[in-house]
Design a protein around this motif. Structure first.
Motif, short mmCIF file in Angstrom:
data_model
loop_
_atom_site.label_atom_id
_atom_site.label_comp_id
_atom_site.label_asym_id
_atom_site.label_seq_id
_atom_site.Cartn_x
_atom_site.Cartn_y
_atom_site.Cartn_z
N LYS A 183 0.81 -1.21 0.00
CA LYS A 183 0.00 0.00 0.00
C LYS A 183 0.85 1.27 0.00
O LYS A 183 0.40 2.33 -0.45
N LEU A 184 2.09 1.17 0.48
CA LEU A 184 2.95 2.35 0.54
C LEU A 184 3.46 2.76 -0.84
O LEU A 184 3.62 3.95 -1.13
N THR A 185 3.76 1.78 -1.68
CA THR A 185 4.38 2.07 -2.98
C THR A 185 3.48 1.72 -4.16
O THR A 185 3.83 1.99 -5.31
N ASN A 186 2.35 1.09 -3.88
CA ASN A 186 1.47 0.59 -4.95
C ASN A 186 2.17 -0.41 -5.87
O ASN A 186 1.78 -0.59 -7.02
N SER A 187 3.20 -1.03 -5.36
CA SER A 187 3.87 -2.10 -6.10
C SER A 187 3.17 -3.42 -5.79
O SER A 187 2.55 -3.58 -4.74
N PHE A 188 3.27 -4.36 -6.72
CA PHE A 188 2.60 -5.64 -6.48
C PHE A 188 3.46 -6.80 -6.93
O PHE A 188 4.38 -6.66 -7.75
N TYR A 189 3.15 -7.96 -6.37
CA TYR A 189 3.81 -9.22 -6.75
C TYR A 189 2.74 -10.19 -7.24
O TYR A 189 1.64 -10.26 -6.69
N LEU A 190 3.11 -10.97 -8.28
CA LEU A 190 2.18 -11.95 -8.83
C LEU A 190 2.96 -13.17 -9.32
O LEU A 190 3.94 -13.03 -10.06
N PRO A 191 2.56 -14.37 -8.91
CA PRO A 191 3.22 -15.58 -9.43
C PRO A 191 2.70 -15.92 -10.82
O PRO A 191 1.52 -15.77 -11.11
N ARG A 192 3.60 -16.40 -11.68
CA ARG A 192 3.22 -16.77 -13.04
C ARG A 192 3.88 -18.10 -13.40
O ARG A 192 4.86 -18.51 -12.78
N THR A 193 3.35 -18.73 -14.44
CA THR A 193 3.99 -19.93 -14.96
C THR A 193 4.93 -19.56 -16.09
O THR A 193 4.88 -18.45 -16.62
N SER A 194 5.79 -20.49 -16.46
CA SER A 194 6.87 -20.18 -17.40
C SER A 194 6.46 -20.42 -18.85
O SER A 194 7.04 -21.24 -19.55
N LYS A 195 5.46 -19.71 -19.30
CA LYS A 195 5.06 -19.76 -20.71
C LYS A 195 5.41 -18.43 -21.35
O LYS A 195 4.85 -17.40 -20.99
N ALA A 196 6.35 -18.48 -22.29
CA ALA A 196 6.90 -17.24 -22.84
C ALA A 196 5.83 -16.34 -23.44
O ALA A 196 5.84 -15.13 -23.29
N ASN A 197 4.87 -16.93 -24.16
CA ASN A 197 3.85 -16.11 -24.81
C ASN A 197 2.86 -15.53 -23.82
O ASN A 197 2.03 -14.71 -24.18
N LYS A 198 2.94 -15.97 -22.55
CA LYS A 198 2.08 -15.41 -21.51
C LYS A 198 2.82 -14.36 -20.69
O LYS A 198 2.23 -13.70 -19.84
N ASN A 199 4.12 -14.20 -20.93
CA ASN A 199 4.93 -13.31 -20.11
C ASN A 199 5.41 -12.09 -20.88
O ASN A 199 6.40 -11.46 -20.52
N ASN A 200 4.74 -11.77 -21.97
CA ASN A 200 5.04 -10.55 -22.71
C ASN A 200 4.16 -9.41 -22.20
O ASN A 200 3.19 -9.62 -21.47
N SER A 201 4.51 -8.19 -22.58
CA SER A 201 3.72 -6.99 -22.25
C SER A 201 3.63 -6.75 -20.75
O SER A 201 2.63 -6.22 -20.26
N ILE A 202 4.63 -7.16 -20.01
CA ILE A 202 4.70 -6.81 -18.59
C ILE A 202 6.05 -6.16 -18.34
O ILE A 202 6.99 -6.28 -19.13
N ARG A 203 6.15 -5.44 -17.21
CA ARG A 203 7.34 -4.62 -16.94
C ARG A 203 7.88 -4.96 -15.55
O ARG A 203 7.70 -4.21 -14.60
N PRO A 204 8.54 -6.08 -15.41
CA PRO A 204 8.97 -6.52 -14.08
C PRO A 204 10.21 -5.78 -13.58
O PRO A 204 11.21 -5.66 -14.30
N ALA A 205 10.15 -5.29 -12.35
CA ALA A 205 11.34 -4.73 -11.72
C ALA A 205 12.25 -5.86 -11.27
O ALA A 205 13.47 -5.81 -11.43
N CYS A 206 11.64 -6.90 -10.72
CA CYS A 206 12.40 -8.07 -10.29
C CYS A 206 11.64 -9.33 -10.67
O CYS A 206 10.42 -9.41 -10.48
N VAL A 207 12.35 -10.28 -11.22
CA VAL A 207 11.77 -11.58 -11.58
C VAL A 207 12.57 -12.66 -10.87
O VAL A 207 13.80 -12.65 -10.91
N CYS A 208 11.87 -13.57 -10.24
CA CYS A 208 12.53 -14.75 -9.70
C CYS A 208 12.17 -15.95 -10.57
O CYS A 208 11.00 -16.33 -10.65
#
Length: 559
Positions: A183-208
């Protein structure tokens, strides 16, 4: 400051030999100490260690509490062990001299076995980044499947819930795969699966990239990395245990990391901690401590118990080696049919079939698969054999295996036919030419009855054709005895690198009565057809010279 004190103590203990660990960790600690004590004061060195920036992290860690385990309820700063403190100091302490808001490290790698709080330390990093990085930052983890992806999120949610001072500044979705928002920074975290065509059009600051050892392609990782191009502080974290996966992208990553650590490649923006031991060391206490840096005796005792069990139950060794000692294995290595070194000792430049009665084995593919024909005879208790492959030319562009079949055709290891499917007529021509080419006599042809019935019907008019269903009962004796012949040095085969590759791929499965046969699953990736035909051949030779007849024995007895 507690955090840097723990990190420096760990580095010094490692370098001085007081901490049992890997050569790679020792090199990384040496780099950290040299940069911290010497290089950062050099005007030409572009990085510095910011204690002011690290102090913020140090104090935030006092507000985070452990949620589970032997330290549940304790604040994280007090509970951190040396390697964890070093990992945090490397990421949050090192900065660019000309911009203290910019991290030095672009890539961080943690290669570490199970039971060493890998997920916990990444969860802590994500929470800290969400509190301290730019507003509206996006944080993601990618895993091979959704179940693994939710593990990091679960750890984050548990730490937040166990930390009341911090918890009020976060929103945690009730869904186990839902967003966690600061709530302080309006930053968010979201888990995703490793499908390349599903991971486009996002702007990750950090990816694990979690459990990246299970990844067999880099597509998903690169999709995420490209999304970080406009981010000021892009971080790519790769964390994993080892896997029994020959094609893991982590194998290449580890080679690169080692090259950076030993100075072969210059990359001051990658930090890696690599924990593992060798297979021989896995049975020792030194290997146990070297691979597992989280010094919890209860964990060590559990691993010791598993290790003792694995000495008897060999089927459990794969899990032990990969997950407790971080030893990468080849796919299905624990079920490998043969030690390839012993097989190669059987290689000769030429096998002479002149004047011999031979058995021919045929493994016919359905359409585009690899087809094989084997030739074998037995003489003076030795096995002499050869195997030849066939495949369609049009399939070469789409084949998944990284094999230069064109080069192998020039070496006469295989034939490539025009078209998109296997040319059965040419396979039949090859079989019929065997007697003339090798000046031998075909005693029998052995094949699976499932494919090319018309072709086998034609061959049956001129040869003795044995239709052999691939069952444990039919194949287990030949599978085991042929392997024993190889280990005893009683097999000679004509040099054929394509056959060697098939033999390297060969694994076995076991039936209820310890019967064993070659495993033909996942054939698109692991070709074994040229080995299968040799087993087919050997089914006709296994009793040669040892035929048993109950009637003959009874007739010879004095009634």
């Amino acid at each position: 400051m507690i955090l840097i004190e723990k990190a420096l103590k760990y580095c010094n203990d490692v370098v001085n030999g007081e901490e049992i660990t890997t050569d790679e960790v020792k090199k990384q600690c040496e780099i950290f100490l040299n940069d911290y004590n010497i290089n950062q004061y050099d005007d030409n060195f572009e990085f510095c260690f910011s204690k002011k920036k690290l102090k913020v992290i140090n104090d935030l860690l006092k507000l985070l509490n452990y949620a589970t385990g032997f330290v549940a309820g304790k604040n994280v700063l007090d509970g951190l062990v040396g390697f964890q403190a070093l990992f945090l100091c490397a990421l949050f302490g090192w900065r660019y001299k000309n911009d203290l808001n910019k991290f030095r490290y672009r890539d961080i790698v943690l290669f570490i076995p199970r039971k060493n709080a890998k997920t916990f330390i990444v969860a802590v990093i994500f929470i800290l980044l969400m509190l301290t990085e730019q507003k509206y930052s996006e944080f993601y983890s990618i895993c091979i499947d959704r179940d693994l992806a939710r593990e990091l999120r679960k750890a984050m949610a548990q730490i937040i819930e166990a930390s009341p001072v911090i918890a009020k500044h976060f929103f945690v979705s009730e869904s186990d795969i839902g967003k966690i928002k600061c709530k302080l920074t309006n930053s968010f975290y979201l888990p995703r699966t490793s499908k390349a065509n599903k991971n486009n059009s996002i702007r990750p600051a950090c990816v694990c990239c979690d459990e990246v050892g299970a990844f067999t392609t880099n597509d998903n990782i690169q999709a995420m990395r490209k999304g970080q191009l406009s981010v000021k502080n892009p971080i790519m974290a790769k964390t994993t245990t080892a896997y029994a996966e020959s094609d893991s992208v982590m194998l290449e990553e580890l080679e690169y990391d080692r090259a950076v650590l030993d100075g072969t490649i210059s990359n001051p923006r990658i930090f890696s901690l690599i924990y593992y031991c060798t297979r021989e060391e896995a049975w020792t206490e030194e290997g146990l401590y070297k691979a597992n840096p989280l010094r919890i005796e209860e964990n060590y005792q559990e691993i010791r118990n598993d290790r003792e069990t694995a000495k008897i139950k060999t089927s459990e060794q794969e899990e032990l080696f990969t997950k407790n000692f971080n030893i990468f294995l080849e796919t299905n290595e624990m079920n490998k049919y043969i030690n390839i070194d012993y097989w190669k000792k059987c290689r000769v430049d030429k096998v002479d079939f002149d004047g011999e009665e031979v058995i021919v084995g045929i493994d016919l593919s359905v359409t585009t698969d690899l087809t094989a024909v084997g030739i074998m005879y037995k003489k003076n208790n030795k096995i002499y054999c050869n195997s030849h492959g066939f495949l369609p030319r049009e399939s070469l562009k789409t084949r998944r295996e990284d094999i230069d079949y064109v080069a192998y055709e020039r070496l006469d290891y295989c034939d490539i036919h025009d078209g998109m499917t296997v040319d059965y007529e040419k396979v039949e021509e090859y079989v019929r030419s065997i007697e003339k080419v090798h000046n031998c006599k075909i005693k029998a042809i052995v094949t699976d009855p499932m494919n090319a019935k018309e072709m086998m019907g034609r061959l049956g008019n001129d040869y003795d054709v044995v239709l052999l269903k691939q069952t444990y009962t039919n194949l287990s004796p030949a599978t085991k005895e042929f392997r024993k012949k190889i280990y005893d040095g009683l097999v000679l085969y004509k040099k054929n690198e394509l056959l060697d590759w098939n033999m390297r791929n060969a694994t076995t499965s076991k039936g209820k009565a310890d019967d064993e046969m070659l495993n033909k699953e996942n054939k698109n990736k692991q070709r074994i057809d040229m080995v299968v035909v040799l087993i087919f051949c050997y089914t006709e030779l296994i009793d040669d010279g040892n035929n048993y007849s109950a009637i003959d024995i009874l007739d010879s007895m004095d009634w």
